[in-house]
Design a protein around this motif. Structure first.
Motif, PDB file in Angstrom:
ATOM      1  N   LEU A 177       2.851  13.023  76.436  1.00  0.00           N
ATOM      2  CA  LEU A 177       4.267  13.261  76.695  1.00  0.00           C
ATOM      3  C   LEU A 177       4.515  14.725  77.047  1.00  0.00           C
ATOM      4  CD1 LEU A 177       5.832  11.155  73.810  1.00  0.00           C
ATOM      5  CD2 LEU A 177       5.802  10.576  76.240  1.00  0.00           C
ATOM      6  N   ARG A 178       3.793  15.609  76.373  1.00  0.00           N
ATOM      7  CA  ARG A 178       3.983  17.034  76.670  1.00  0.00           C
ATOM      8  C   ARG A 178       3.539  17.349  78.089  1.00  0.00           C
ATOM      9  NH1 ARG A 178       3.668  22.201  72.861  1.00  0.00           N
ATOM     10  NH2 ARG A 178       4.249  23.713  74.458  1.00  0.00           N
ATOM     11  N   MET A 179       2.422  16.766  78.506  1.00  0.00           N
ATOM     12  CA  MET A 179       1.968  16.989  79.883  1.00  0.00           C
ATOM     13  C   MET A 179       3.018  16.487  80.875  1.00  0.00           C
ATOM     14  SD  MET A 179      -2.094  16.028  79.756  1.00  0.00           S
ATOM     15  CE  MET A 179      -2.198  16.231  81.533  1.00  0.00           C
ATOM     16  N   LEU A 180       3.611  15.337  80.569  1.00  0.00           N
ATOM     17  CA  LEU A 180       4.648  14.784  81.440  1.00  0.00           C
ATOM     18  C   LEU A 180       5.841  15.725  81.534  1.00  0.00           C
ATOM     19  CD1 LEU A 180       5.796  12.273  83.026  1.00  0.00           C
ATOM     20  CD2 LEU A 180       6.736  11.519  80.830  1.00  0.00           C
ATOM     21  N   LEU A 181       6.320  16.204  80.387  1.00  0.00           N
ATOM     22  CA  LEU A 181       7.501  17.063  80.354  1.00  0.00           C
ATOM     23  C   LEU A 181       7.204  18.443  80.938  1.00  0.00           C
ATOM     24  CD1 LEU A 181       8.758  16.076  76.796  1.00  0.00           C
ATOM     25  CD2 LEU A 181       9.797  15.423  78.980  1.00  0.00           C
ATOM     26  N   ASP A 182       6.033  18.987  80.608  1.00  0.00           N
ATOM     27  CA  ASP A 182       5.677  20.318  81.116  1.00  0.00           C
ATOM     28  C   ASP A 182       5.450  20.313  82.624  1.00  0.00           C
ATOM     29  OD1 ASP A 182       5.898  21.741  78.772  1.00  0.00           O
ATOM     30  OD2 ASP A 182       3.775  21.575  78.235  1.00  0.00           O
ATOM     31  N   GLY A 183       5.286  19.121  83.191  1.00  0.00           N
ATOM     32  CA  GLY A 183       5.126  19.031  84.640  1.00  0.00           C
ATOM     33  C   GLY A 183       6.415  19.283  85.406  1.00  0.00           C
ATOM     34  N   GLU A 184       7.548  19.320  84.683  1.00  0.00           N
ATOM     35  CA  GLU A 184       8.839  19.616  85.314  1.00  0.00           C
ATOM     36  C   GLU A 184       9.127  21.117  85.207  1.00  0.00           C
ATOM     37  OE1 GLU A 184      10.801  17.141  86.868  1.00  0.00           O
ATOM     38  OE2 GLU A 184       8.851  16.145  86.563  1.00  0.00           O
ATOM     39  N   ARG A 185       9.415  21.739  86.316  1.00  0.00           N
ATOM     40  CA  ARG A 185       9.566  23.197  86.344  1.00  0.00           C
ATOM     41  C   ARG A 185      10.726  23.682  85.483  1.00  0.00           C
ATOM     42  NH1 ARG A 185       9.460  25.376  92.372  1.00  0.00           N
ATOM     43  NH2 ARG A 185       9.580  27.322  91.197  1.00  0.00           N
ATOM     44  N   ASP A 186      11.729  22.836  85.299  1.00  0.00           N
ATOM     45  CA  ASP A 186      12.903  23.272  84.549  1.00  0.00           C
ATOM     46  C   ASP A 186      12.884  22.774  83.101  1.00  0.00           C
ATOM     47  OD1 ASP A 186      13.156  20.673  85.487  1.00  0.00           O
ATOM     48  OD2 ASP A 186      15.350  20.750  85.506  1.00  0.00           O
ATOM     49  N   PHE A 187      11.734  22.274  82.628  1.00  0.00           N
ATOM     50  CA  PHE A 187      11.588  21.853  81.236  1.00  0.00           C
ATOM     51  C   PHE A 187      10.686  22.845  80.496  1.00  0.00           C
ATOM     52  CE2 PHE A 187      12.199  16.937  81.668  1.00  0.00           C
ATOM     53  CZ  PHE A 187      13.469  17.154  82.165  1.00  0.00           C
ATOM     54  N   GLU A 206       6.670   2.228  76.739  1.00  0.00           N
ATOM     55  CA  GLU A 206       5.962   1.616  77.859  1.00  0.00           C
ATOM     56  C   GLU A 206       6.521   2.067  79.198  1.00  0.00           C
ATOM     57  OE1 GLU A 206       8.065  -2.691  78.259  1.00  0.00           O
ATOM     58  OE2 GLU A 206       7.172  -2.229  76.325  1.00  0.00           O
ATOM     59  N   ALA A 207       7.756   2.567  79.201  1.00  0.00           N
ATOM     60  CA  ALA A 207       8.386   3.013  80.443  1.00  0.00           C
ATOM     61  C   ALA A 207       8.590   4.520  80.470  1.00  0.00           C
ATOM     62  CB  ALA A 207       9.729   2.307  80.624  1.00  0.00           C
ATOM     63  N   ALA A 208       7.949   5.237  79.556  1.00  0.00           N
ATOM     64  CA  ALA A 208       8.197   6.677  79.424  1.00  0.00           C
ATOM     65  C   ALA A 208       7.895   7.436  80.710  1.00  0.00           C
ATOM     66  CB  ALA A 208       7.384   7.252  78.266  1.00  0.00           C
ATOM     67  N   ASP A 209       6.825   7.052  81.409  1.00  0.00           N
ATOM     68  CA  ASP A 209       6.462   7.773  82.634  1.00  0.00           C
ATOM     69  C   ASP A 209       7.582   7.738  83.661  1.00  0.00           C
ATOM     70  OD1 ASP A 209       4.050   8.295  81.510  1.00  0.00           O
ATOM     71  OD2 ASP A 209       2.878   6.929  82.778  1.00  0.00           O
ATOM     72  N   GLU A 210       8.325   6.612  83.703  1.00  0.00           N
ATOM     73  CA  GLU A 210       9.378   6.475  84.699  1.00  0.00           C
ATOM     74  C   GLU A 210      10.735   6.942  84.185  1.00  0.00           C
ATOM     75  OE1 GLU A 210       7.524   3.751  83.716  1.00  0.00           O
ATOM     76  OE2 GLU A 210       6.047   3.882  85.343  1.00  0.00           O
ATOM     77  N   GLU A 211      10.958   6.871  82.876  1.00  0.00           N
ATOM     78  CA  GLU A 211      12.313   7.037  82.358  1.00  0.00           C
ATOM     79  C   GLU A 211      12.564   8.286  81.530  1.00  0.00           C
ATOM     80  OE1 GLU A 211      13.689   3.551  80.344  1.00  0.00           O
ATOM     81  OE2 GLU A 211      12.878   2.197  81.858  1.00  0.00           O
ATOM     82  N   LEU A 212      11.534   8.832  80.893  1.00  0.00           N
ATOM     83  CA  LEU A 212      11.770   9.914  79.934  1.00  0.00           C
ATOM     84  C   LEU A 212      12.377  11.145  80.602  1.00  0.00           C
ATOM     85  CD1 LEU A 212      11.652  10.935  77.058  1.00  0.00           C
ATOM     86  CD2 LEU A 212       9.283  11.671  77.475  1.00  0.00           C
ATOM     87  N   ILE A 213      11.872  11.525  81.741  1.00  0.00           N
ATOM     88  CA  ILE A 213      12.388  12.722  82.415  1.00  0.00           C
ATOM     89  C   ILE A 213      13.861  12.548  82.757  1.00  0.00           C
ATOM     90  CG2 ILE A 213      12.256  14.070  84.549  1.00  0.00           C
ATOM     91  CD1 ILE A 213       9.191  13.663  84.402  1.00  0.00           C
ATOM     92  N   ASN A 229      17.495   2.347  78.382  1.00  0.00           N
ATOM     93  CA  ASN A 229      16.518   1.586  79.132  1.00  0.00           C
ATOM     94  C   ASN A 229      17.211   0.406  79.823  1.00  0.00           C
ATOM     95  OD1 ASN A 229      14.702  -1.106  78.790  1.00  0.00           O
ATOM     96  ND2 ASN A 229      13.444   0.600  79.460  1.00  0.00           N
ATOM     97  N   PRO A 230      17.060   0.259  81.149  1.00  0.00           N
ATOM     98  CA  PRO A 230      17.811  -0.769  81.885  1.00  0.00           C
ATOM     99  C   PRO A 230      17.587  -2.187  81.367  1.00  0.00           C
ATOM    100  CG  PRO A 230      16.854   0.817  83.408  1.00  0.00           C
ATOM    101  CD  PRO A 230      16.288   1.139  82.060  1.00  0.00           C
ATOM    102  N   ALA A 231      16.352  -2.516  80.996  1.00  0.00           N
ATOM    103  CA  ALA A 231      16.085  -3.869  80.502  1.00  0.00           C
ATOM    104  C   ALA A 231      16.847  -4.131  79.211  1.00  0.00           C
ATOM    105  CB  ALA A 231      14.580  -4.059  80.286  1.00  0.00           C
ATOM    106  N   LEU A 232      16.876  -3.142  78.329  1.00  0.00           N
ATOM    107  CA  LEU A 232      17.629  -3.290  77.089  1.00  0.00           C
ATOM    108  C   LEU A 232      19.124  -3.362  77.374  1.00  0.00           C
ATOM    109  CD1 LEU A 232      15.930  -1.008  74.415  1.00  0.00           C
ATOM    110  CD2 LEU A 232      16.375  -3.454  74.265  1.00  0.00           C
ATOM    111  N   GLY A 233      19.584  -2.557  78.312  1.00  0.00           N
ATOM    112  CA  GLY A 233      20.995  -2.589  78.673  1.00  0.00           C
ATOM    113  C   GLY A 233      21.412  -3.965  79.156  1.00  0.00           C
ATOM    114  N   ALA A 234      20.534  -4.601  79.941  1.00  0.00           N
ATOM    115  CA  ALA A 234      20.832  -5.941  80.434  1.00  0.00           C
ATOM    116  C   ALA A 234      20.879  -6.949  79.291  1.00  0.00           C
ATOM    117  CB  ALA A 234      19.788  -6.359  81.468  1.00  0.00           C
TER     118      ALA A 234
END
Length: 233
Positions: free
Chosen positions: A37-47, A125-132, A146-151
């Motif tokens: 998760l840290r690698m995912l978040l640190d990949g954003e320049r403004d995070f 399971e959807a963190a790669d697409e949704e967490l950012i 999460n859209p599936a939960l919202g539905a």
């Protein structure tokens, strides 16, 4: 990677100036998951991930010490209930918004987390697409579900009026969450503006909430409208 003890930082949560990164505390009890998760978040320049935590108490200490804009909080960690910690953390650091990250797919958990004061609810399971996206939404005071939960929440029969709210107060609360002004609510419900203001004050008093962001999270969390902004009944 060991949990990082917070070092007190200057300033107040949410006080970043334009151009400064969104400061994040990352709380998950699995080191491998946290690292990914840290690698995912640190990949954003403004995070900027300013601290990590592996249990509820460490998460609280990190938030108090670093005053981040966003806390990414695993729902199941040792050291206490993450759900019970959400309102505590929000009270200790009002400028810190919370995004829950979990494997719990049941709408009841999402309702409870959002009702407790979290602004985001993301499945691991959807963190790669949704967490950012969820972190960005929370950083500016917007909700993310999460859209599936919202539905699923939208498809279920809505619960009765929660927290001793009257039916009319629920109607007013829904319209507040949808962004209507007091005057617009008065026109839609055939009430006076003064009556709407009174209902709004009673709602805030009963729920212990004051900002529109908190009211939106509460409304979605209790299934009163869906994540897409449609009334739940």
């Amino acid at each position: 990677m060991a949990d990082q003890d917070p070092t007190p930082s200057a300033g107040v949560a949410g006080a970043e100036t334009p151009g400064q990164p969104i400061r994040i505390v990352l709380a998950d009890d699995h080191v491998v998951v946290r690292s990914g998760l840290r690698m995912l978040l640190d990949g954003e320049r403004d995070f900027e991930v300013v601290a990590e935590a592996g249990d509820v108490e460490s998460a609280r200490r990190s938030v108090r010490g670093h005053q981040p804009r966003v806390l990414v909080l695993d729902l199941n960690m040792p050291g206490g209930s993450s759900l019970e910690a959400i309102p505590v953390i929000r009270e200790e650091s009002p400028g810190t918004q919370i995004v829950v990250l979990t494997m719990q797919r049941e709408p009841a958990f999402a309702r409870e987390a959002l009702g407790a004061g979290a602004l985001g609810y993301v499945l691991k399971e959807a963190a790669d697409e949704e967490l950012i996206e969820a972190v960005r939404c929370a950083a500016v005071g917007n909700s993310y579900l999460n859209p599936a939960l919202g539905a699923r929440i939208a498809s279920e029969p809505p619960p009765g009026p929660p927290d001793n709210l009257s039916k009319r107060e629920v109607d007013v609360l829904r319209l507040i969450a949808l962004g209507h002004t007091n005057a617009e609510i008065a026109e839609r419900l055939y009430l006076s503006v003064r009556t709407v203001e009174t209902h709004r004050a009673h709602i805030q008093q009963k729920l212990g909430l004051s900002t529109r962001a908190e009211l939106v999270a509460y409304v979605i969390g209790h299934g009163l409208i869906s994540a897409g902004g449609k009334p739940g009944s």
